[in-house]
Scaffold this motif. Sequence first.
Motif, PDB file in Angstrom:
ATOM      1  N   THR A 156       0.581  -1.605  -0.088  1.00  0.00           N
ATOM      2  CA  THR A 156      -0.062   0.565   0.193  1.00  0.00           C
ATOM      3  C   THR A 156       0.767   0.778   0.587  1.00  0.00           C
ATOM      4  OG1 THR A 156      -0.170   0.164   2.148  1.00  0.00           O
ATOM      5  CG2 THR A 156      -1.924  -1.060   0.701  1.00  0.00           C
ATOM      6  N   ALA A 157       2.408   0.741  -0.464  1.00  0.00           N
ATOM      7  CA  ALA A 157       3.042   2.415   0.121  1.00  0.00           C
ATOM      8  C   ALA A 157       2.886   3.154  -1.191  1.00  0.00           C
ATOM      9  CB  ALA A 157       4.390   1.914  -0.639  1.00  0.00           C
ATOM     10  N   PRO A 158       2.646   4.162  -0.987  1.00  0.00           N
ATOM     11  CA  PRO A 158       2.469   5.453  -2.169  1.00  0.00           C
ATOM     12  C   PRO A 158       3.835   5.219  -3.445  1.00  0.00           C
ATOM     13  CG  PRO A 158       2.487   6.087   0.214  1.00  0.00           C
ATOM     14  CD  PRO A 158       2.612   5.078  -0.030  1.00  0.00           C
ATOM     15  N   ILE A 159       3.136   5.250  -4.466  1.00  0.00           N
ATOM     16  CA  ILE A 159       3.909   4.725  -5.694  1.00  0.00           C
ATOM     17  C   ILE A 159       4.402   6.291  -5.585  1.00  0.00           C
ATOM     18  CG2 ILE A 159       3.973   4.452  -8.137  1.00  0.00           C
ATOM     19  CD1 ILE A 159       3.382   1.872  -6.380  1.00  0.00           C
ATOM     20  N   GLU A 160       3.883   7.351  -5.341  1.00  0.00           N
ATOM     21  CA  GLU A 160       4.547   9.035  -5.629  1.00  0.00           C
ATOM     22  C   GLU A 160       5.777   8.692  -4.776  1.00  0.00           C
ATOM     23  OE1 GLU A 160       3.612  13.122  -4.341  1.00  0.00           O
ATOM     24  OE2 GLU A 160       2.153  12.493  -5.718  1.00  0.00           O
ATOM     25  N   GLU A 161       5.481   8.485  -4.121  1.00  0.00           N
ATOM     26  CA  GLU A 161       6.783   8.314  -2.675  1.00  0.00           C
ATOM     27  C   GLU A 161       7.727   7.489  -3.556  1.00  0.00           C
ATOM     28  OE1 GLU A 161       5.895   7.791   1.806  1.00  0.00           O
ATOM     29  OE2 GLU A 161       4.485   9.329   1.072  1.00  0.00           O
ATOM     30  N   ILE A 162       7.718   6.182  -3.563  1.00  0.00           N
ATOM     31  CA  ILE A 162       8.680   5.667  -4.498  1.00  0.00           C
ATOM     32  C   ILE A 162       9.195   6.232  -5.665  1.00  0.00           C
ATOM     33  CG2 ILE A 162       9.223   3.004  -5.059  1.00  0.00           C
ATOM     34  CD1 ILE A 162       6.944   2.261  -3.707  1.00  0.00           C
ATOM     35  N   ARG A 163       8.827   6.461  -6.400  1.00  0.00           N
ATOM     36  CA  ARG A 163       9.195   7.406  -7.733  1.00  0.00           C
ATOM     37  C   ARG A 163       9.725   8.091  -7.258  1.00  0.00           C
ATOM     38  NH1 ARG A 163       4.764   8.750 -12.038  1.00  0.00           N
ATOM     39  NH2 ARG A 163       6.822   8.705 -13.090  1.00  0.00           N
ATOM     40  N   ALA A 164       9.259   9.354  -6.385  1.00  0.00           N
ATOM     41  CA  ALA A 164      10.048  10.729  -5.358  1.00  0.00           C
ATOM     42  C   ALA A 164      11.526  10.081  -5.517  1.00  0.00           C
ATOM     43  CB  ALA A 164       9.491  11.373  -4.461  1.00  0.00           C
ATOM     44  N   GLY A 165      11.985   8.200  -4.154  1.00  0.00           N
ATOM     45  CA  GLY A 165      13.162   7.911  -3.907  1.00  0.00           C
ATOM     46  C   GLY A 165      13.874   7.824  -5.964  1.00  0.00           C
ATOM     47  N   LEU A 166      13.384   6.732  -6.177  1.00  0.00           N
ATOM     48  CA  LEU A 166      13.613   6.782  -6.940  1.00  0.00           C
ATOM     49  C   LEU A 166      14.546   7.640  -8.483  1.00  0.00           C
ATOM     50  CD1 LEU A 166      11.372   4.237  -8.430  1.00  0.00           C
ATOM     51  CD2 LEU A 166      13.981   3.250  -8.350  1.00  0.00           C
ATOM     52  N   CYS A 167      13.780   8.827  -8.404  1.00  0.00           N
ATOM     53  CA  CYS A 167      14.118  10.202  -8.948  1.00  0.00           C
ATOM     54  C   CYS A 167      15.832  11.051  -8.148  1.00  0.00           C
ATOM     55  CB  CYS A 167      12.692  11.142  -8.816  1.00  0.00           C
ATOM     56  SG  CYS A 167      13.869  12.643 -10.183  1.00  0.00           S
ATOM     57  N   LEU A 168      15.821  10.668  -7.277  1.00  0.00           N
ATOM     58  CA  LEU A 168      16.950  10.898  -6.552  1.00  0.00           C
ATOM     59  C   LEU A 168      18.101  10.516  -6.790  1.00  0.00           C
ATOM     60  CD1 LEU A 168      14.897  12.804  -2.914  1.00  0.00           C
ATOM     61  CD2 LEU A 168      15.476  13.987  -5.552  1.00  0.00           C
ATOM     62  N   LEU A 169      18.010   9.039  -6.254  1.00  0.00           N
ATOM     63  CA  LEU A 169      19.423   7.863  -6.753  1.00  0.00           C
ATOM     64  C   LEU A 169      20.462   8.628  -7.705  1.00  0.00           C
ATOM     65  CD1 LEU A 169      17.617   4.561  -6.961  1.00  0.00           C
ATOM     66  CD2 LEU A 169      18.821   6.001  -5.271  1.00  0.00           C
ATOM     67  N   ASP A 170      20.008   9.552  -8.561  1.00  0.00           N
ATOM     68  CA  ASP A 170      21.758  10.012  -9.734  1.00  0.00           C
ATOM     69  C   ASP A 170      22.038  10.987  -8.740  1.00  0.00           C
ATOM     70  OD1 ASP A 170      21.847   8.150 -11.371  1.00  0.00           O
ATOM     71  OD2 ASP A 170      20.462   9.113 -13.084  1.00  0.00           O
ATOM     72  N   ALA A 171      21.451  11.925  -7.849  1.00  0.00           N
ATOM     73  CA  ALA A 171      21.598  12.830  -6.976  1.00  0.00           C
ATOM     74  C   ALA A 171      22.260  12.703  -5.924  1.00  0.00           C
ATOM     75  CB  ALA A 171      20.736  14.157  -6.605  1.00  0.00           C
ATOM     76  N   ALA A 172      22.342  11.676  -5.148  1.00  0.00           N
ATOM     77  CA  ALA A 172      22.630  10.972  -4.083  1.00  0.00           C
ATOM     78  C   ALA A 172      23.539  10.125  -4.333  1.00  0.00           C
ATOM     79  CB  ALA A 172      21.648   9.623  -3.205  1.00  0.00           C
ATOM     80  N   ARG A 173      23.855   9.704  -5.520  1.00  0.00           N
ATOM     81  CA  ARG A 173      25.176   8.963  -5.925  1.00  0.00           C
ATOM     82  C   ARG A 173      26.231  10.279  -6.059  1.00  0.00           C
ATOM     83  NH1 ARG A 173      23.424   6.575  -9.606  1.00  0.00           N
ATOM     84  NH2 ARG A 173      22.803   4.523  -8.518  1.00  0.00           N
ATOM     85  N   SER A 174      25.935  10.999  -6.981  1.00  0.00           N
ATOM     86  CA  SER A 174      26.474  12.028  -7.045  1.00  0.00           C
ATOM     87  C   SER A 174      27.115  12.459  -5.767  1.00  0.00           C
ATOM     88  CB  SER A 174      26.042  13.049  -7.676  1.00  0.00           C
ATOM     89  OG  SER A 174      26.454  14.345  -8.245  1.00  0.00           O
ATOM     90  N   ASP A 175      26.284  13.256  -4.812  1.00  0.00           N
ATOM     91  CA  ASP A 175      26.824  13.428  -3.552  1.00  0.00           C
ATOM     92  C   ASP A 175      27.087  12.552  -2.938  1.00  0.00           C
ATOM     93  OD1 ASP A 175      24.817  15.594  -3.967  1.00  0.00           O
ATOM     94  OD2 ASP A 175      23.716  15.052  -2.502  1.00  0.00           O
ATOM     95  N   LEU A 176      27.684  11.670  -2.874  1.00  0.00           N
ATOM     96  CA  LEU A 176      28.097  10.317  -2.494  1.00  0.00           C
ATOM     97  C   LEU A 176      29.586  10.601  -2.900  1.00  0.00           C
ATOM     98  CD1 LEU A 176      25.696   7.327  -1.345  1.00  0.00           C
ATOM     99  CD2 LEU A 176      27.354   9.479  -0.026  1.00  0.00           C
ATOM    100  N   GLU A 177      30.129  10.005  -4.304  1.00  0.00           N
ATOM    101  CA  GLU A 177      31.011  10.524  -5.049  1.00  0.00           C
ATOM    102  C   GLU A 177      32.145  11.713  -4.706  1.00  0.00           C
ATOM    103  OE1 GLU A 177      29.397   9.993  -9.351  1.00  0.00           O
ATOM    104  OE2 GLU A 177      29.535   7.739  -8.835  1.00  0.00           O
ATOM    105  N   THR A 178      30.824  13.044  -4.384  1.00  0.00           N
ATOM    106  CA  THR A 178      31.806  14.174  -4.047  1.00  0.00           C
ATOM    107  C   THR A 178      31.998  13.945  -2.304  1.00  0.00           C
ATOM    108  OG1 THR A 178      30.358  15.212  -5.391  1.00  0.00           O
ATOM    109  CG2 THR A 178      31.154  16.536  -4.084  1.00  0.00           C
TER     110      THR A 178
END
Length: 159
Positions: free
Chosen positions: A54-76
């Motif tokens: 019953t998890a809100p798909i909008e929140e899951i999509r939002a988390g997925l959308c942020l993965l590239d930015a999160a990866r970039s933050d960790l690489e920096t």
Amino acid sequence: MDATSFERAQAQARRTLLASGASELPRMPWSAPVPEDVTSARFALWRANASPGTAPIEEIRAGLCLLDAARSDLETLETALLFVARTEGMTWPQIADELRVRSPQAAQQRLRRAEARTGSADSVAADDTAADDIAAGAGTAGQWAALSDTQDRAPGRSA
């Protein structure tokens, strides 16, 4: 998706997760007033796991959308920590031990890959050469001053 559209999607993803409760997460003393993208993506996963099926798909999509930015933050962060380790006098064998890689060369390769991904290869490579000289005792006060000045511009560090 072009870069501008992707940035807008990431901004919307952040707003979605903040509205879902990520704004209530405890703030670390070094972080911005809003949670970092890694924290927001973890929050999305936590929320989804809290209500399987019953998890809100909008929140899951939002988390997925942020993965590239999160990866970039960790690489920096990785690039900055490796740079600071060298400027503080850690040797490549010591860094390799901490990173749990097989050799000093592997640690150096890891830095080069992180630099390439974050676009900091030119400035950090020159700074790392100076740091190697200084760590070996070959540096002059002028080199140290120049290196210290460049540290303020190193990835992940604010002036």
